[in-house]
Design a protein around this motif. Structure first.
Motif, PDB file in Angstrom:
ATOM      1  N   GLY A  50      30.815  90.459  40.614  1.00  0.00           N
ATOM      2  CA  GLY A  50      31.554  89.559  41.624  1.00  0.00           C
ATOM      3  C   GLY A  50      30.320  89.103  42.617  1.00  0.00           C
ATOM      4  N   ARG A  51      29.306  89.992  42.795  1.00  0.00           N
ATOM      5  CA  ARG A  51      28.147  89.330  43.668  1.00  0.00           C
ATOM      6  C   ARG A  51      27.669  88.145  43.305  1.00  0.00           C
ATOM      7  N   ALA A  52      27.662  87.756  41.956  1.00  0.00           N
ATOM      8  CA  ALA A  52      27.245  86.429  41.415  1.00  0.00           C
ATOM      9  C   ALA A  52      27.925  85.232  42.350  1.00  0.00           C
ATOM     10  N   LEU A  82      28.751  81.273  46.446  1.00  0.00           N
ATOM     11  CA  LEU A  82      29.438  80.683  47.403  1.00  0.00           C
ATOM     12  C   LEU A  82      28.665  80.680  48.686  1.00  0.00           C
ATOM     13  N   MET A  83      27.701  81.606  48.884  1.00  0.00           N
ATOM     14  CA  MET A  83      26.940  81.430  50.131  1.00  0.00           C
ATOM     15  C   MET A  83      25.926  80.388  49.905  1.00  0.00           C
ATOM     16  N   SER A  84      25.362  80.148  49.025  1.00  0.00           N
ATOM     17  CA  SER A  84      24.186  79.366  48.918  1.00  0.00           C
ATOM     18  C   SER A  84      24.760  77.863  48.693  1.00  0.00           C
ATOM     19  N   GLY A  85      26.019  77.583  48.204  1.00  0.00           N
ATOM     20  CA  GLY A  85      26.512  76.481  47.961  1.00  0.00           C
ATOM     21  C   GLY A  85      27.935  75.949  47.815  1.00  0.00           C
ATOM     22  N   GLY A  86      28.626  76.880  48.609  1.00  0.00           N
ATOM     23  CA  GLY A  86      30.070  76.579  48.486  1.00  0.00           C
ATOM     24  C   GLY A  86      30.547  76.815  46.984  1.00  0.00           C
ATOM     25  N   ARG A  87      31.757  75.638  47.019  1.00  0.00           N
ATOM     26  CA  ARG A  87      32.397  75.667  45.814  1.00  0.00           C
ATOM     27  C   ARG A  87      31.221  75.206  44.697  1.00  0.00           C
ATOM     28  N   ASP A  91      30.746  77.236  40.989  1.00  0.00           N
ATOM     29  CA  ASP A  91      30.733  76.707  39.992  1.00  0.00           C
ATOM     30  C   ASP A  91      29.473  76.761  39.129  1.00  0.00           C
ATOM     31  N   ARG A  92      28.115  76.582  39.970  1.00  0.00           N
ATOM     32  CA  ARG A  92      27.113  76.791  39.210  1.00  0.00           C
ATOM     33  C   ARG A  92      26.543  78.344  38.691  1.00  0.00           C
TER      34      ARG A  92
END
Length: 67
Positions: free
Chosen positions: A2-4, A9-14, A18-19
């Protein structure tokens, strides 16, 4: 696992989520190739290696641990 998704999310939103999913998918596929497995259903106990943990600094005996 879940952390990934949260880091993505924190670094690049949606796009970050996806990444993160793409990275995890690629890692699972690569590992399965290295194990010679084509489907998740083919994974089994034979694909797990037990590691021997070294003795602690306090002199406790070493014991087996599953990765």
């Amino acid at each position: 696992m879940g952390r990934a998704y949260l880091y993505g999310l924190m670094s690049g939103g949606r796009a970050g989520v996806d990444r993160a999913i793409e990275i995890l998918r690629t890692e699972v596929e690569r590992t399965m190739c290295l194990l010679g497995v084509n489907r998740l259903e083919d994974l089994g106990p034979q694909h797990v290696t037990r590691l021997r943990r070294s003795a602690s600094l306090h002199g406790a005996p070493a014991h087996d641990v599953a990765p």
